[in-house]
Motif scaffolding. Structure first.
Motif, mmCIF file in Angstrom:
data_model
loop_
_atom_site.group_PDB
_atom_site.id
_atom_site.type_symbol
_atom_site.label_atom_id
_atom_site.label_comp_id
_atom_site.label_asym_id
_atom_site.label_seq_id
_atom_site.Cartn_x
_atom_site.Cartn_y
_atom_site.Cartn_z
ATOM 1 N N GLY A 622 0.806 -1.217 0.000
ATOM 2 C CA GLY A 622 0.000 0.000 0.000
ATOM 3 C C GLY A 622 0.835 1.260 0.000
ATOM 4 O O GLY A 622 1.613 1.524 -0.918
ATOM 5 N N LEU A 623 0.718 2.054 1.074
ATOM 6 C CA LEU A 623 1.381 3.353 1.140
ATOM 7 C C LEU A 623 2.899 3.243 1.063
ATOM 8 O O LEU A 623 3.575 4.157 0.584
ATOM 9 C CB LEU A 623 0.977 4.077 2.426
ATOM 10 N N ALA A 624 3.450 2.107 1.516
ATOM 11 C CA ALA A 624 4.907 1.959 1.497
ATOM 12 C C ALA A 624 5.464 2.036 0.082
ATOM 13 O O ALA A 624 6.617 2.433 -0.110
ATOM 14 C CB ALA A 624 5.310 0.639 2.154
ATOM 15 N N VAL A 625 4.675 1.664 -0.912
ATOM 16 C CA VAL A 625 5.136 1.761 -2.300
ATOM 17 C C VAL A 625 5.411 3.218 -2.651
ATOM 18 O O VAL A 625 6.457 3.553 -3.221
ATOM 19 C CB VAL A 625 4.106 1.156 -3.271
ATOM 20 N N ALA A 626 4.469 4.087 -2.308
ATOM 21 C CA ALA A 626 4.649 5.515 -2.586
ATOM 22 C C ALA A 626 5.866 6.063 -1.854
ATOM 23 O O ALA A 626 6.619 6.889 -2.389
ATOM 24 C CB ALA A 626 3.398 6.287 -2.180
ATOM 25 N N LYS A 627 6.073 5.599 -0.636
ATOM 26 C CA LYS A 627 7.241 6.053 0.120
ATOM 27 C C LYS A 627 8.535 5.584 -0.533
ATOM 28 O O LYS A 627 9.523 6.335 -0.616
ATOM 29 C CB LYS A 627 7.156 5.553 1.564
ATOM 30 N N ARG A 628 8.543 4.319 -0.995
ATOM 31 C CA ARG A 628 9.766 3.797 -1.619
ATOM 32 C C ARG A 628 10.085 4.528 -2.920
ATOM 33 O O ARG A 628 11.255 4.758 -3.248
ATOM 34 C CB ARG A 628 9.634 2.294 -1.865
ATOM 35 N N ILE A 629 9.032 4.874 -3.672
ATOM 36 C CA ILE A 629 9.251 5.593 -4.928
ATOM 37 C C ILE A 629 9.936 6.930 -4.670
ATOM 38 O O ILE A 629 10.752 7.395 -5.463
ATOM 39 C CB ILE A 629 7.912 5.789 -5.667
ATOM 40 N N GLN A 630 9.617 7.555 -3.521
ATOM 41 C CA GLN A 630 10.187 8.864 -3.194
ATOM 42 C C GLN A 630 11.423 8.772 -2.301
ATOM 43 O O GLN A 630 11.933 9.793 -1.855
ATOM 44 C CB GLN A 630 9.121 9.728 -2.507
ATOM 45 N N SER A 631 11.890 7.564 -2.054
ATOM 46 C CA SER A 631 13.048 7.395 -1.174
ATOM 47 C C SER A 631 14.346 7.665 -1.924
ATOM 48 O O SER A 631 14.380 7.689 -3.160
ATOM 49 C CB SER A 631 13.061 5.970 -0.607
ATOM 50 N N PRO A 632 15.453 7.856 -1.204
ATOM 51 C CA PRO A 632 16.738 8.141 -1.854
ATOM 52 C C PRO A 632 17.292 6.907 -2.567
ATOM 53 O O PRO A 632 16.806 5.783 -2.379
ATOM 54 C CB PRO A 632 17.651 8.537 -0.680
ATOM 55 N N PRO A 633 18.331 7.092 -3.377
ATOM 56 C CA PRO A 633 19.014 5.946 -4.006
ATOM 57 C C PRO A 633 19.595 5.018 -2.940
ATOM 58 O O PRO A 633 19.908 5.441 -1.822
ATOM 59 C CB PRO A 633 20.125 6.603 -4.832
ATOM 60 N N ILE A 634 19.766 3.756 -3.329
ATOM 61 C CA ILE A 634 20.233 2.710 -2.412
ATOM 62 C C ILE A 634 21.453 2.031 -3.019
ATOM 63 O O ILE A 634 21.499 1.778 -4.227
ATOM 64 C CB ILE A 634 19.108 1.675 -2.177
ATOM 65 N N ILE A 635 22.451 1.732 -2.191
ATOM 66 C CA ILE A 635 23.592 0.928 -2.647
ATOM 67 C C ILE A 635 23.171 -0.535 -2.601
ATOM 68 O O ILE A 635 22.804 -1.063 -1.552
ATOM 69 C CB ILE A 635 24.838 1.162 -1.781
ATOM 70 N N VAL A 636 23.223 -1.195 -3.741
ATOM 71 C CA VAL A 636 22.696 -2.557 -3.884
ATOM 72 C C VAL A 636 23.695 -3.583 -3.348
ATOM 73 O O VAL A 636 24.879 -3.568 -3.710
ATOM 74 C CB VAL A 636 22.394 -2.867 -5.358
ATOM 75 N N VAL A 637 23.220 -4.484 -2.486
ATOM 76 C CA VAL A 637 24.022 -5.634 -2.070
ATOM 77 C C VAL A 637 23.242 -6.941 -2.207
ATOM 78 O O VAL A 637 23.837 -8.010 -2.325
ATOM 79 C CB VAL A 637 24.540 -5.498 -0.615
ATOM 80 N N SER A 638 21.909 -6.875 -2.206
ATOM 81 C CA SER A 638 21.093 -8.089 -2.200
ATOM 82 C C SER A 638 20.741 -8.524 -3.618
ATOM 83 O O SER A 638 21.022 -7.823 -4.595
ATOM 84 C CB SER A 638 19.802 -7.856 -1.410
#
Length: 670
Positions: A622-638
């Motif tokens: 739900g709302l977490a999707v909208a939050k993730r879309i607006q979140s900062p870039p992430i350094i990928v490890v997984s």
């Protein structure tokens, strides 16, 4: 004897001029080492993750022109490198000029044309189209060319024939990255080249795979297995040449770890370059008739550990007292997961700060584990005097956590200040509650709830204090969030979700703790992150209901929820409430989630389990999707990170019909 250079160079995405200069330097170094052949990575001039820059003809033409410069520089040496191939007379499916992800080979200033290829370069056969790999968007693969020419793909795959000093012939089977990761494809370029070699009675002296392969946990172990099996099956050495560097697609920051490797014909690793280190390393190959076996107690070579043949074939060798001896295998054990995570994050942070020119960092520190970990990570790449730690308490922050924040700054040697937000919280709440909205249905008085007050604190800390301080000192401020929080949106938009980069954004909470302990034990070799921070119960401390002195922490059982949330996103076939509820019913959930305790330890009943599952699924989808879309870039490890790796649409949470049937059945059994 053939002298081959493993050209593990650092590639800067979107800067062909800089990459050209690095390649020319590598070629000159290889010449100084008197190498016969230098192998360089995939898309070595352009970089791999450059987004829709591929839509710019001027950029593509620049890469082609830089490639011609590389070709002209190959006097007295042979070079294999990756670059974009161009056919200006044809178009891709999108109507733009046709481009290929290609291998170029040159020697003495001239291109070496691959056998039976319709172009003077080798076209990539298998274009990946998953995760952040999106080659189908930009490049035409070899099967499309074969279809247009009405010829089998097999006919267009061929070897690269080199002739070295004294007329020595050396035949290379060229492959581009995904062409060797063919387990799930219906067509195998590797097998096809091997079959053609047998039919034409032209021996393959080495398979050479040039790659642009970003690091993720578990990838190198899988690559060792796959490449080792192929080398052993085909009784031919395999060279894997990967780049190092930092590249991104906007939201996913990927570290390219290199770890270029040579496998002998028995599938054993005989050379592996260090992770995240740009280097050119020579590897010697000689005919078996020229080489002898050397015994090594740690890694012996016996008649059973390598394929012995009466026909003289090229093997990887060493020189001892001017005599060639079969090169013994090297130990290639994977480092601990936490060590790999640290290496990727350290390199990623250092490179990202260098790319962006950021020299000062502002971090909000609460005394908790996430902010402490981020502060310690940045202290491994920046002078601590350039790191500004800010504690921003209200009446809800306990004395122990405030003391721990101060202790962290002292341990690291960072700048430290306390900036209380209680007054600004009171001011904002009073302002809001003094407002009256007038409308067609009368007036409405604003009432600020306890939950909204929590959000006001988070936004005041980030959007006002941290952002303002970062601008004042000429730096940037961080997002200290982790993957567990991002999964369920346990963060405030424009508050603690803000920042220029989420260095720990691809770490589950248990990995945050593992890395904190690793930093103390292995990197700083002293207690930098206070043990009290590691031991204290995790809590946002935003209200009287989050009092750590009373044992009130986050609404999560991290031991369980980390594993639950991981099942939502990281498996190749991602799990849904239906899958999880069925596993619960069949008593398979502990095994599927790899839980350290039985599910009854976490939930007393099926109804409790279901209520918890639905609560967090509703948040995740739900709302977490909208939050993730607006979140900062992430350094990928997984193996699956938020951002440009996991593509998401904003939709309502969904439950299948089967889920509702299982739910009803389980609740009736209580």
């Amino acid at each position: 004897m053939i002298r081959i250079g493993m050209g593990q160079i650092e590639i800067t995405p979107g800067n062909p001029r800089k990459n050209r200069d690095i390649i020319l330097q590598a070629i000159e170094y290889a010449k100084a080492l008197r190498l016969d052949l230098l192998i360089l990575p995939e898309l070595a001039l352009s970089g791999y993750l450059i987004g829709d820059v591929w839509d710019q003809p001027a950029f593509v033409n620049e890469c082609v022109a830089m490639g011609e410069t590389i070709i002209k520089s190959t006097d007295n040496i042979a070079v294999i490198f990756g670059n974009v191939g161009l056919d200006p007379d044809k178009t891709n499916f999108d109507g733009r000029p046709r481009k290929f992800n290609a291998i170029f080979a040159a020697q003495n200033g001239e291109l070496i044309t691959p056998q039976e290829s319709p172009y003077p370069f080798i076209i990539k056969t298998l274009n990946p189209n998953y995760r952040f790999f999106n080659e189908a968007r930009y490049f035409t693969p070899l099967p499309t060319v074969a279809q247009e020419l009405h010829r089998p793909v097999e006919e267009l795959l061929g070897l690269l024939p080199f002739t070295f000093k004294n007329g020595e012939m050396f035949n290379v089977a060229p492959l581009l990255c995904e062409d060797s990761w063919d387990e799930n494809y219906s067509f195998s370029p590797t097998t096809t080249l091997a079959d053609k070699s047998t039919i034409q009675d032209v021996p393959i002296d080495a398979f050479i795979n040039i790659s642009a392969s970003p690091f993720t946990l578990g990838k190198n172990e899988r690559r060792h297995r796959l490449f080792s099996e192929r080398a052993k099956e085909l009784e031919t050495p395999v060279f894997y040449i990967n780049s190092v560097g930092l590249q991104n697609n906007g939201k996913s920051i990927c570290t390219f770890d290199g770890q270029s490797t040579v496998y002998n014909q028995a599938g054993q690793v005989v050379a592996q370059l260090p992770a995240y280190e740009a280097t050119v390393q020579p590897v010697l190959m000689a005919k078996t008739s020229e080489a002898t076996t050397v015994e090594n107690a740690d890694s012996p070579i016996t008649e059973n550990s390598r394929n012995v043949t009466t026909e003289a074939r090229y093997e990887v060798v060493d020189l001892y007292d001017n005599q060639t001896v079969i090169k013994t295998p090297v130990k290639s054990e994977a480092p601990l997961e936490v060590a790999q995570i640290y290496r990727a994050l350290h390199y990623g942070l250092k490179s990202f700060l260098k790319q962006t020119g950021i020299k000062k960092i502002v971090i909000g520190v609460s005394g908790g584990i996430d902010s402490a970990l981020n502060a310690a990570l940045y202290a491994t790449v920046l002078d601590p005097s350039q790191i500004y730690l800010v504690n921003m308490p209200t009446r809800f922050n306990s004395t122990p956590t405030k003391d721990l924040a101060a202790q962290l700054a002292k341990n690291l040697g960072c700048q430290y200040a306390v900036c209380p937000v209680e007054d600004s919280l009171t001011l904002t709440v009073n302002q809001f509650e003094s407002l009256t909205f007038e409308g067609p249905n009368g007036s409405e008085q604003v009432k600020v709830s306890s939950f909204v007050k929590e959000n006001i604190q988070a936004r005041d800390r980030s959007a006002r204090i941290l952002a303002g301080l970062a601008a004042s000192v000429g730096g940037a401020f961080t997002c200290n969030g982790n993957k567990t929080e991002f999964t369920i949106g346990y963060a405030t938009l424009y508050g603690d979700l803000a920042g220029f980069l989420a260095a720990s954004g691809d770490l589950w909470k248990y990995q945050v703790y593992d890395l904190a302990n690793y930093l103390n034990r292995e990197i700083f070799k002293r207690e930098v992150i206070p043990q009290g921070t590691i031991d204290i119960i995790p809590s946002a401390e935003l209200s009287e209901n989050q009092d750590i002195t009373k044992g009130q922490g986050d609404p999560l059982q991290y031991e369980y929820h980390d594993r639950l949330f991981k099942s939502f996103i990281e498996p190749w076939n991602r799990m849904t409430p239906e899958d999880l509820l069925l596993a619960y019913k069949e008593n398979r959930l502990e095994a599927i989630l790899n839980l350290p305790k039985p599910i009854s330890h976490y939930f007393d009943s099926a109804s409790d389990f279901i209520a918890d599952l639905e609560r967090w699924w509703n948040s995740f989808a739900g709302l977490a999707v909208a939050k993730r879309i607006q979140s900062p870039p992430i350094i990928v490890v997984s193996r699956r990170a938020y951002g440009g790796d996991l593509l998401e649409s904003q939709m309502a949470p969904y439950y299948t019909e089967k889920y509702f049937e299982l739910k009803e059945e389980l609740l009736q059994l209580q």
